[in-house]
Design a protein around this motif. Sequence first.
Motif, PDB file in Angstrom:
ATOM      1  N   PRO A 252       0.818  -1.219   0.000  1.00  0.00           N
ATOM      2  CA  PRO A 252       0.000   0.000   0.000  1.00  0.00           C
ATOM      3  C   PRO A 252       0.846   1.261   0.000  1.00  0.00           C
ATOM      4  CG  PRO A 252      -0.281  -1.262   2.061  1.00  0.00           C
ATOM      5  CD  PRO A 252       0.802  -1.926   1.294  1.00  0.00           C
ATOM      6  N   CYS A 253       0.307   2.306  -0.596  1.00  0.00           N
ATOM      7  CA  CYS A 253       0.957   3.607  -0.550  1.00  0.00           C
ATOM      8  C   CYS A 253       0.590   4.271   0.783  1.00  0.00           C
ATOM      9  CB  CYS A 253       0.436   4.449  -1.716  1.00  0.00           C
ATOM     10  SG  CYS A 253       1.216   6.046  -1.867  1.00  0.00           S
ATOM     11  N   SER A 254       1.521   5.013   1.353  1.00  0.00           N
ATOM     12  CA  SER A 254       1.174   5.730   2.580  1.00  0.00           C
ATOM     13  C   SER A 254       0.290   6.916   2.227  1.00  0.00           C
ATOM     14  CB  SER A 254       2.460   6.234   3.266  1.00  0.00           C
ATOM     15  OG  SER A 254       2.121   7.283   4.142  1.00  0.00           O
ATOM     16  N   PRO A 255      -0.834   7.090   2.901  1.00  0.00           N
ATOM     17  CA  PRO A 255      -1.703   8.231   2.578  1.00  0.00           C
ATOM     18  C   PRO A 255      -1.058   9.570   2.930  1.00  0.00           C
ATOM     19  CG  PRO A 255      -2.539   7.017   4.491  1.00  0.00           C
ATOM     20  CD  PRO A 255      -1.374   6.236   3.971  1.00  0.00           C
ATOM     21  N   ASP A 256      -0.006   9.527   3.787  1.00  0.00           N
ATOM     22  CA  ASP A 256       0.652  10.780   4.184  1.00  0.00           C
ATOM     23  C   ASP A 256       1.892  11.093   3.346  1.00  0.00           C
ATOM     24  OD1 ASP A 256      -1.172  11.004   6.351  1.00  0.00           O
ATOM     25  OD2 ASP A 256       0.009   9.463   7.380  1.00  0.00           O
ATOM     26  N   SER A 257       2.496  10.060   2.764  1.00  0.00           N
ATOM     27  CA  SER A 257       3.691  10.273   1.930  1.00  0.00           C
ATOM     28  C   SER A 257       3.546   9.396   0.694  1.00  0.00           C
ATOM     29  CB  SER A 257       4.961   9.846   2.662  1.00  0.00           C
ATOM     30  OG  SER A 257       5.004  10.406   3.937  1.00  0.00           O
ATOM     31  N   VAL A 258       3.137  10.011  -0.398  1.00  0.00           N
ATOM     32  CA  VAL A 258       2.842   9.226  -1.602  1.00  0.00           C
ATOM     33  C   VAL A 258       4.135   8.813  -2.300  1.00  0.00           C
ATOM     34  CG1 VAL A 258       0.588  10.291  -1.943  1.00  0.00           C
ATOM     35  CG2 VAL A 258       2.631  11.305  -3.010  1.00  0.00           C
ATOM     36  N   TRP A 259       3.993   7.981  -3.361  1.00  0.00           N
ATOM     37  CA  TRP A 259       5.185   7.509  -4.086  1.00  0.00           C
ATOM     38  C   TRP A 259       5.845   8.663  -4.844  1.00  0.00           C
ATOM     39  CZ3 TRP A 259       5.755   3.354  -1.630  1.00  0.00           C
ATOM     40  CH2 TRP A 259       4.775   2.378  -1.498  1.00  0.00           C
ATOM     41  N   ARG A 260       7.161   8.523  -4.996  1.00  0.00           N
ATOM     42  CA  ARG A 260       7.922   9.518  -5.773  1.00  0.00           C
ATOM     43  C   ARG A 260       7.791   9.308  -7.269  1.00  0.00           C
ATOM     44  NH1 ARG A 260      13.599   8.504  -3.912  1.00  0.00           N
ATOM     45  NH2 ARG A 260      14.122   9.196  -6.002  1.00  0.00           N
ATOM     46  N   PHE A 261       7.307   8.109  -7.682  1.00  0.00           N
ATOM     47  CA  PHE A 261       7.300   7.799  -9.110  1.00  0.00           C
ATOM     48  C   PHE A 261       5.868   7.660  -9.620  1.00  0.00           C
ATOM     49  CE2 PHE A 261      11.206   6.219  -7.224  1.00  0.00           C
ATOM     50  CZ  PHE A 261      12.133   6.915  -7.996  1.00  0.00           C
ATOM     51  N   ALA A 262       5.689   8.014 -10.892  1.00  0.00           N
ATOM     52  CA  ALA A 262       4.356   7.905 -11.508  1.00  0.00           C
ATOM     53  C   ALA A 262       4.087   6.448 -11.871  1.00  0.00           C
ATOM     54  CB  ALA A 262       4.318   8.770 -12.759  1.00  0.00           C
ATOM     55  N   ARG A 274       9.985  13.250 -15.398  1.00  0.00           N
ATOM     56  CA  ARG A 274      11.400  13.479 -15.069  1.00  0.00           C
ATOM     57  C   ARG A 274      12.114  12.186 -14.674  1.00  0.00           C
ATOM     58  NH1 ARG A 274      11.533  18.294 -11.042  1.00  0.00           N
ATOM     59  NH2 ARG A 274       9.300  17.953 -11.097  1.00  0.00           N
ATOM     60  N   SER A 275      11.331  11.218 -14.200  1.00  0.00           N
ATOM     61  CA  SER A 275      11.946   9.930 -13.848  1.00  0.00           C
ATOM     62  C   SER A 275      11.114   8.824 -14.455  1.00  0.00           C
ATOM     63  CB  SER A 275      12.000   9.738 -12.331  1.00  0.00           C
ATOM     64  OG  SER A 275      11.581  10.861 -11.651  1.00  0.00           O
ATOM     65  N   PRO A 276      11.679   7.628 -14.512  1.00  0.00           N
ATOM     66  CA  PRO A 276      10.927   6.502 -15.083  1.00  0.00           C
ATOM     67  C   PRO A 276       9.690   6.199 -14.241  1.00  0.00           C
ATOM     68  CG  PRO A 276      13.204   5.884 -14.502  1.00  0.00           C
ATOM     69  CD  PRO A 276      12.992   7.272 -14.019  1.00  0.00           C
ATOM     70  N   THR A 277       8.745   5.469 -14.828  1.00  0.00           N
ATOM     71  CA  THR A 277       7.564   5.064 -14.064  1.00  0.00           C
ATOM     72  C   THR A 277       7.949   3.920 -13.137  1.00  0.00           C
ATOM     73  OG1 THR A 277       6.964   3.432 -15.716  1.00  0.00           O
ATOM     74  CG2 THR A 277       5.973   5.627 -15.947  1.00  0.00           C
ATOM     75  N   ILE A 278       7.081   3.671 -12.186  1.00  0.00           N
ATOM     76  CA  ILE A 278       7.356   2.584 -11.233  1.00  0.00           C
ATOM     77  C   ILE A 278       7.433   1.242 -11.977  1.00  0.00           C
ATOM     78  CG2 ILE A 278       4.937   2.101 -10.596  1.00  0.00           C
ATOM     79  CD1 ILE A 278       7.795   2.235  -8.099  1.00  0.00           C
ATOM     80  N   LEU A 281      10.798   0.873 -13.487  1.00  0.00           N
ATOM     81  CA  LEU A 281      11.809   0.594 -12.452  1.00  0.00           C
ATOM     82  C   LEU A 281      11.721  -0.854 -11.983  1.00  0.00           C
ATOM     83  CD1 LEU A 281      11.491   3.899 -10.382  1.00  0.00           C
ATOM     84  CD2 LEU A 281      13.484   3.162 -11.699  1.00  0.00           C
ATOM     85  N   ILE A 282      10.477  -1.331 -11.837  1.00  0.00           N
ATOM     86  CA  ILE A 282      10.300  -2.722 -11.389  1.00  0.00           C
ATOM     87  C   ILE A 282      10.853  -3.667 -12.456  1.00  0.00           C
ATOM     88  CG2 ILE A 282       8.587  -4.511 -10.872  1.00  0.00           C
ATOM     89  CD1 ILE A 282       6.895  -2.282  -9.535  1.00  0.00           C
ATOM     90  N   ALA A 283      10.525  -3.367 -13.727  1.00  0.00           N
ATOM     91  CA  ALA A 283      10.981  -4.245 -14.804  1.00  0.00           C
ATOM     92  C   ALA A 283      12.509  -4.279 -14.871  1.00  0.00           C
ATOM     93  CB  ALA A 283      10.396  -3.757 -16.138  1.00  0.00           C
ATOM     94  N   ASP A 284      13.117  -3.157 -14.498  1.00  0.00           N
ATOM     95  CA  ASP A 284      14.585  -3.082 -14.532  1.00  0.00           C
ATOM     96  C   ASP A 284      15.202  -3.574 -13.223  1.00  0.00           C
ATOM     97  OD1 ASP A 284      16.971  -2.501 -15.744  1.00  0.00           O
ATOM     98  OD2 ASP A 284      17.000  -0.392 -15.119  1.00  0.00           O
ATOM     99  N   ARG A 285      14.406  -4.203 -12.395  1.00  0.00           N
ATOM    100  CA  ARG A 285      14.821  -4.756 -11.090  1.00  0.00           C
ATOM    101  C   ARG A 285      15.497  -3.709 -10.207  1.00  0.00           C
ATOM    102  NH1 ARG A 285      17.463  -7.920 -14.283  1.00  0.00           N
ATOM    103  NH2 ARG A 285      19.351  -7.865 -13.007  1.00  0.00           N
ATOM    104  N   ARG A 286      14.947  -2.482 -10.239  1.00  0.00           N
ATOM    105  CA  ARG A 286      15.505  -1.406  -9.429  1.00  0.00           C
ATOM    106  C   ARG A 286      14.678  -1.141  -8.170  1.00  0.00           C
ATOM    107  NH1 ARG A 286      19.434   2.032 -11.796  1.00  0.00           N
ATOM    108  NH2 ARG A 286      20.080   1.094 -13.741  1.00  0.00           N
ATOM    109  N   ILE A 287      13.575  -1.895  -8.049  1.00  0.00           N
ATOM    110  CA  ILE A 287      12.792  -1.740  -6.824  1.00  0.00           C
ATOM    111  C   ILE A 287      13.001  -2.993  -5.975  1.00  0.00           C
ATOM    112  CG2 ILE A 287      10.453  -1.512  -5.868  1.00  0.00           C
ATOM    113  CD1 ILE A 287      11.426   1.036  -7.265  1.00  0.00           C
TER     114      ILE A 287
END
Length: 600
Positions: A252-262, A274-278, A281-287
């Motif tokens: 889950p996303c935190s309702p007080d601090s949302v994700w940095r990525f679209a 400005r940055s890759p989508t989530i 990033l997941i596909a590139d094994r960066r998460i």
Amino acid sequence: MTGKYDNLTQAQLIDLLEKRDRTKKLGLVWERDEIAADAAVDENFVACEIVPHLSDKAAPWGNMVIEGDNFDALRWLRMTHAGAVKCIYIDPPYNTGNKDWVYNDAYVDKEDRYRHSTWLEFLYRRLALARDLLAEDGVLLVSISDEQRAKLEMLLDEVLPGMRLGSFVWRTKDSSNDADRNLSSVHEHVLAYAKPSFSFLGYLLDDKKYRHDDHDGRGRYSLDPITKAHDYLDRENTYYPIQDPATEWWYPCSPDSVWRFATKDRVKPGQKLRSPTIEALIADRRIHFSAADFVIFDTMEDLLHAIENRTGPVDGNGRQLLRADLPDIEFWVSRKIGIGRPSKKSYWNEKDITIKPVSTYILGTKEPKHEDFYELVSEKQGKATGEIQEIFGRRAFPNPKPVSLLKSLVAVSARNDDIVLDFFAGSATTAQAVMQLNEEDGGERRFIMVSSTEETTDDPTKNLCRDITAERIRRLNASTDPKYDGLVAGFAYLRTKEIKFEDLDYDLTPADAWTALEALHSLPLTQHDPSQSWNVHETDATTLVLVDRFDPALIDWLKPRGRKNLFVYAWAPGQIVAALEGMQIDILPVRDTLVRKFQQ
Ligand SMILES: C[S@@+](CC[C@H](N)C(=O)[O-])C[C@H]1O[C@@H](n2cnc3c(N)ncnc32)[C@H](O)[C@@H]1O
């Protein structure tokens, strides 16, 4: 009524007006004409002679301690070290009027009408010489109190136009007691002026947090949060659940601090990111997903019950991630919810900046941090006096600077084999800082310490340079205290002497010339051997020869040598040139070369 110009002739009036036109309109003005000339007049040549029994460790000596007025020492150094010094640090007398400064053999006291002008003129002449010593990527650092800072800064602006970088502030003590004004003045400044190619070396970024490795060739990485400080109402588009494709668990996303990525589903057509989508990033094994465990709530009732009892999923600070009022609350029923927070892998190899800039502000804190500059905070003036006491067994010198201040400044200004000069060396704190840094990082920085004797007509036998400046280094060299383990810096002890130009033929000795030539060719200093017809100093890079007496054997010695990096000096080159019979070796005249360099 007559005015003060009434008796002047027209010519005198014009003269006065012209003089006024020539007078500077903006900037620092001081009474130059009123000040008794510096004892060290410009008309003489300066030589430096090595005093062997005051030097320390065996020659060749990479470091120098120069005894004499720094005006003379700087003139000598301008002949030998023009453009060669990477870092000059000075801590000049602050001109407090409290016996902190000898000028023309007497202390300048508070009542002296021209005290400030004398101080400015004194520094002006020395700074103008020092400027010529700086390397193309060199820096000048000057300590000064808050009180004198403004004057000195304007003076420096004048001597080193366009070279001002800024200033450091450091804390000298815990508190001061100007109770009347309720002002606690506990800091000093270090002004920084530099040549165009200079930049601070900075600090290496701490790479300790880059400790994870997937062994996939991408190297070490750190795990960084992927949230930012906006709530879900503010940033609707970046409030969404993330799924780990490997486990299929949801985060889950935190309702007080949302994700940095679209997320790709919410990117509008044509929207630039400005940055890759989530997903990318997941596909590139960066998460990184913790994938340690999950929880599941089969019914809405179970979920709400968990929320109420605060046993639902939480963020790193223990705050609940799911709340009854959230718009997507139903989504979480019957889903595997991963425990822990996803984070992003930041690879060390992909960082373009591994250097952290130097801070110009050294803030007081009770908890000294690891970085050198912050360490200063705990290293105050009082500690510096303690450092002197430890080495000398007494408070041998008033107001030394803390070694850590100098260490920090030198560490960010001079690389491993650079030269560091301090021409107001006092107790040689700068030398100790260079020694400590070299010991810590295996560097080979060299130092030149210049100090006066501080002898006055009242105290004619005082010799601060011999007894404090050089003595501190000698004591560190000899110390068996484990604290000073590995601190070794052999030095040549030099004494300046003025020689009238017309007396050079008689008074400039071969030993003086040898020392100047070695210094000029960036060679460590050795003692001249008068028993030899010619002295040689040979290194991989340079062969220096000083011929004192013509000897036919010299020609045989020279013959097999190429011209490359060979520098042969002679008092009377003509005889050698004739004997060389057309051999292509330059024989340079000693006196003319030195005088030309001295006067340039
Ligand atoms: C403020 S102290 C420097 C202290 C030094 N930073 C330390 O940590 O020990 C200034 C020093 O400059 C020296 N000095 C003053 N005038 C000088 C001159 N004309 N030539 C050489 N040294 C001089 C003084 O003897 C004094 O030791």
